[in-house]
Write a protein that holds these residues in place. Structure first.
Motif, PDB file in Angstrom:
ATOM      1  N   HIS A  41       0.833  -1.210   0.000  1.00  0.00           N
ATOM      2  CA  HIS A  41       0.000   0.000   0.000  1.00  0.00           C
ATOM      3  C   HIS A  41       0.868   1.260   0.000  1.00  0.00           C
ATOM      4  O   HIS A  41       0.408   2.334  -0.393  1.00  0.00           O
ATOM      5  N   GLY A  42       2.120   1.099   0.423  1.00  0.00           N
ATOM      6  CA  GLY A  42       3.049   2.223   0.420  1.00  0.00           C
ATOM      7  C   GLY A  42       3.857   2.346  -0.849  1.00  0.00           C
ATOM      8  O   GLY A  42       4.756   3.190  -0.931  1.00  0.00           O
ATOM      9  N   GLY A  43       3.577   1.492  -1.847  1.00  0.00           N
ATOM     10  CA  GLY A  43       4.208   1.660  -3.146  1.00  0.00           C
ATOM     11  C   GLY A  43       5.152   0.565  -3.582  1.00  0.00           C
ATOM     12  O   GLY A  43       5.627   0.584  -4.718  1.00  0.00           O
ATOM     13  N   MET A  44       5.463  -0.410  -2.739  1.00  0.00           N
ATOM     14  CA  MET A  44       6.376  -1.489  -3.138  1.00  0.00           C
ATOM     15  C   MET A  44       5.640  -2.521  -3.986  1.00  0.00           C
ATOM     16  O   MET A  44       4.444  -2.756  -3.795  1.00  0.00           O
ATOM     17  N   LYS A  48       5.293  -6.561  -5.299  1.00  0.00           N
ATOM     18  CA  LYS A  48       5.360  -7.818  -4.549  1.00  0.00           C
ATOM     19  C   LYS A  48       6.755  -8.432  -4.568  1.00  0.00           C
ATOM     20  O   LYS A  48       7.235  -8.958  -3.559  1.00  0.00           O
ATOM     21  N   SER A  49       7.436  -8.375  -5.704  1.00  0.00           N
ATOM     22  CA  SER A  49       8.746  -9.013  -5.824  1.00  0.00           C
ATOM     23  C   SER A  49       9.814  -8.357  -4.957  1.00  0.00           C
ATOM     24  O   SER A  49      10.862  -8.948  -4.705  1.00  0.00           O
ATOM     25  N   GLU A  50       9.540  -7.135  -4.467  1.00  0.00           N
ATOM     26  CA  GLU A  50      10.516  -6.420  -3.645  1.00  0.00           C
ATOM     27  C   GLU A  50      10.236  -6.529  -2.148  1.00  0.00           C
ATOM     28  O   GLU A  50      11.002  -6.018  -1.337  1.00  0.00           O
ATOM     29  N   LEU A  51       9.149  -7.186  -1.788  1.00  0.00           N
ATOM     30  CA  LEU A  51       8.720  -7.169  -0.390  1.00  0.00           C
ATOM     31  C   LEU A  51       9.725  -7.805   0.557  1.00  0.00           C
ATOM     32  O   LEU A  51       9.707  -7.527   1.765  1.00  0.00           O
ATOM     33  N   LYS A  52      10.574  -8.664   0.030  1.00  0.00           N
ATOM     34  CA  LYS A  52      11.583  -9.281   0.906  1.00  0.00           C
ATOM     35  C   LYS A  52      12.611  -8.265   1.381  1.00  0.00           C
ATOM     36  O   LYS A  52      13.351  -8.508   2.340  1.00  0.00           O
ATOM     37  N   ASN A  53      12.673  -7.131   0.723  1.00  0.00           N
ATOM     38  CA  ASN A  53      13.618  -6.081   1.101  1.00  0.00           C
ATOM     39  C   ASN A  53      13.019  -5.196   2.191  1.00  0.00           C
ATOM     40  O   ASN A  53      11.851  -4.823   2.129  1.00  0.00           O
ATOM     41  N   GLU A  54      13.809  -4.873   3.178  1.00  0.00           N
ATOM     42  CA  GLU A  54      13.326  -4.022   4.262  1.00  0.00           C
ATOM     43  C   GLU A  54      13.038  -2.609   3.753  1.00  0.00           C
ATOM     44  O   GLU A  54      13.819  -2.042   2.996  1.00  0.00           O
ATOM     45  N   SER A  55      11.884  -2.039   4.165  1.00  0.00           N
ATOM     46  CA  SER A  55      11.554  -0.666   3.786  1.00  0.00           C
ATOM     47  C   SER A  55      10.593  -0.070   4.804  1.00  0.00           C
ATOM     48  O   SER A  55       9.371  -0.213   4.687  1.00  0.00           O
ATOM     49  N   THR A  65       5.639   3.002   6.321  1.00  0.00           N
ATOM     50  CA  THR A  65       5.082   4.241   6.880  1.00  0.00           C
ATOM     51  C   THR A  65       4.070   4.866   5.918  1.00  0.00           C
ATOM     52  O   THR A  65       3.010   5.351   6.339  1.00  0.00           O
ATOM     53  N   ALA A  66       4.390   4.839   4.623  1.00  0.00           N
ATOM     54  CA  ALA A  66       3.467   5.385   3.628  1.00  0.00           C
ATOM     55  C   ALA A  66       2.177   4.570   3.574  1.00  0.00           C
ATOM     56  O   ALA A  66       1.077   5.121   3.460  1.00  0.00           O
ATOM     57  N   GLY A  67       2.299   3.254   3.666  1.00  0.00           N
ATOM     58  CA  GLY A  67       1.130   2.391   3.591  1.00  0.00           C
ATOM     59  C   GLY A  67       0.270   2.402   4.836  1.00  0.00           C
ATOM     60  O   GLY A  67      -0.892   1.959   4.819  1.00  0.00           O
ATOM     61  N   LEU A 100       6.140  -0.294  12.867  1.00  0.00           N
ATOM     62  CA  LEU A 100       4.681  -0.355  12.815  1.00  0.00           C
ATOM     63  C   LEU A 100       4.078  -0.232  14.214  1.00  0.00           C
ATOM     64  O   LEU A 100       3.078   0.468  14.418  1.00  0.00           O
ATOM     65  N   LEU A 101       4.687  -0.903  15.190  1.00  0.00           N
ATOM     66  CA  LEU A 101       4.207  -0.763  16.565  1.00  0.00           C
ATOM     67  C   LEU A 101       4.313   0.686  17.037  1.00  0.00           C
ATOM     68  O   LEU A 101       3.411   1.212  17.699  1.00  0.00           O
TER      69      LEU A 101
END
Length: 562
Positions: free
Chosen positions: A343-346, A348-355, A360-362, A398-399
């Motif tokens: 939802h923050g713009g990443m 699916k193939s990049e989700l394994k990367n920390e962001s 925060t955007a999502g 997130l917490l």
């Protein structure tokens, strides 16, 4: 969590679990052998006499599980529902689950099954995700029996003067088959029937599914079936099932399907799984009969509504809750780091990367769903459903975002740990119930005009600027009011992926208008469907459907279910 640890599949975990005989599970909520109808050793239905006996008992508290807008990354709402119930059981609370039955369309398509995951599953998962006790087949048969009886009426003289160009009842199939969306039937000469255009809906989009899930009992089911509009006559007046005089036959076909199905979780918490209307087409909740029965049998009922709070939860509160006279005591909103990053713009193939930045955007998507639940006056807790790929920095971020907004939140690890991974969530839900000082309030009155109800949902739940009605929808608003249907609640048919009617607009879109292209009366169910975007009532299969990985081994056990 150690990412290098081998992760077992859901079906492997399910197979390794030891189920108890369903008669033992029934006994934990006070049901005797005579109260249930067995479907083998591990499945049963509550008998009609049992359902009648339960009506006089006091009801327990209902907790609704919903989520942010779903993404291909997964949210795990069913998994959290099961894990939360097991956590309640571990805390000594008499608890039951009320969930929907899976449809074979999504199971063999892209979504997969709907029995939870990991160590928070309902069992036997293979049976539940396939034919189960035959409820969906009974609904399919009733739907198609009505279609056959309708076409026979045309063939035998058309006493009701039905305009064959204005028949709105479609046939149904519990599979994704795009080739059947629009068809022509009755070809081949006079003895083959009356030629006309027709089409198929997926079974879970059939009004009979919605009717069964909103009926209070067998008699109510029959009355609702009779009110279903199937066509319009040459004077453009609605023709109903009762006009065709076949509601009795349809009820006969559904007399067993109307009974809730009793199963168990891996940790032996009893679960009623019954009915399964889609939330992006219909109202997305399990049956009223199952939810109310569970509330009579247990002190706490954990139930879920399909997709995000903009769809399933809104419809639970405006349609199911009103129809059944029930309301949740608290709401759990499920979110995942992965989905929020999308939802923050990443991608699916990049989700394994920390962001943390994408997370925060999502977060804005989660915030909107929280605001929606708050607008109903209901207490809530956010459940962060942890995935093994989530990094510590992302989880802590997130917490912290939740704490900065004073949002009650609990990290849940029910996929990995079962009920033990949901104890913190359970404790916070109990606290939310005990300390709640607000009162549930619907967002619109049933006496409001249909267009006002739609605009209220679009603006207050989706965050849209306004709603626009197509010329056809404007005409239907007038017609439906003339037919006496203006008092019904609204069931929005909308993409599940976005708060808007455009599936590509993730996060929290702003300054958008929702277009209602058509209205559809579901008079038997008791709501008006407002169709938006490109929502299909018969989905198609993806390029690589899940069915390609499914098989059966030499011992007759399913392979590839998830």
């Amino acid at each position: 969590m150690n990412l290098k640890t081998e992760v077992k599949s859901d079906i492997e975990i399910a197979r390794e679990s030891q189920m108890k005989p369903i008669v033992e599970i029934a006994a934990t909520v006070g049901l005797s052998d005579d109260d249930i109808e067995l479907f083998g050793k591990y499945k049963a239905k509550l008998s009609a006499d049992t359902l009648k006996k339960l009506q006089t008992k006091e009801s327990g508290k209902i907790i609704l599980v919903t989520s942010i807008n779903p993404t291909p990354a997964g949210e795990g709402k069913s998994t959290v529902t099961v894990g939360l119930a097991d956590a309640f059981t571990s805390l000594g609370k008499k608890t039951m689950i009320a969930m929907r039955e899976p449809s074979l369309g999504p199971t063999m398509g892209i979504k997969g099954g709907a029995t939870g995951g990991g160590y928070s599953q309902v069992l036997p998962m293979e049976d539940i995700n396939l034919h189960f006790t035959g409820d969906l087949h009974a609904i399919t048969t009733a739907n198609n029996a009505l279609a056959a009886l309708l076409d026979n009426h045309l063939q035998q003289g058309n006493e009701l003067q039905i305009d064959q160009r204005r028949i709105v009842w479609k046939r149904a199939l519990d599979l994704n088959d795009r080739a059947l969306r629009k068809i022509v039937i009755g070809l081949g000469g006079p003895v083959q029937g009356v030629p006309r255009e027709d089409g198929f809906d997926i079974t879970v989009a059939s009004e009979i599914m919605a009717v069964l899930c909103l009926a209070a009992d067998l008699n109510d089911l029959k009355a609702r079936l009779g009110r279903m509009v199937i066509a319009y006559n040459i004077n453009r007046e609605p023709v109903t099932v009762a006009d065709l005089d076949v509601e009795g036959a349809l009820t006969l076909l559904l007399k067993d399907a109307v009974k809730p199905n009793l199963v168990q979780t891996i940790e032996h918490t009893p679960a009623l799984i019954h009915g399964g209307p889609f939330a992006n087409i219909a109202h997305g909740c399990n049956s009223v009969i199952a939810t109310t029965a569970a509330a009579k049998l247990a002190d706490f009922v954990i139930t879920e509504a399909g997709f995000g709070a903009d769809l399933g939860a809104e419809k639970f509160l405006h349609i199911k809750g009103r129809s059944a006279g029930i309301k949740p005591e608290a709401v759990v909103i499920v979110a995942t780091v992965r989905a929020l990053k999308m939802h923050g713009g990443m991608i699916k193939s990049e989700l394994k990367n920390e962001s943390v930045a994408a997370l925060t955007a999502g977060f804005a998507n989660l915030k909107k769903h929280i605001e929606t639940i708050e607008s109903f006056g209901l207490p809530f807790v956010v459940a962060i459903n942890r995935f093994i790929t989530d990094t510590e920095a992302e989880v802590l971020a997130l917490l912290e975002l939740c704490r900065q907004e004073n949002i009650p939140v609990a990290l849940t690890e029910v996929w990995e740990k079962g009920g033990a991974g949901g104890v913190e969530l359970a404790e916070k839900v109990l606290k939310a119930i005990d300390t709640n000082e607000t009162e549930y309030q619907p967002l619109y009155d049933l006496s409001d005009p249909l267009d006002v109800k739609i605009r209220t949902i679009v603006q207050k739940v989706y965050g849209a600027s306004d709603v626009e009605f197509s010329p056809k929808a404007k005409k239907q608003l007038e017609e439906f009011d003339d037919f006496g249907w203006g008092h019904f609640p609204i069931c929005m048919a909308k993409t599940q992926y976005s708060l808007s009617d455009d599936p590509a607009k993730l996060g929290r879109p702003a300054d958008f208008t929702v277009l209602v292209r058509e209205l559809k009366p579901s008079v038997g169910a008791g709501f008006i469907v407002a169709l938006t975007g490109d929502v299909m009532t018969m989905p198609g299969l993806p390029k690589q459907p899940a069915a390609l990985k499914m098989d059966v081994d030499e011992n007759g056990q399913a392979v590839g279910l998830f």
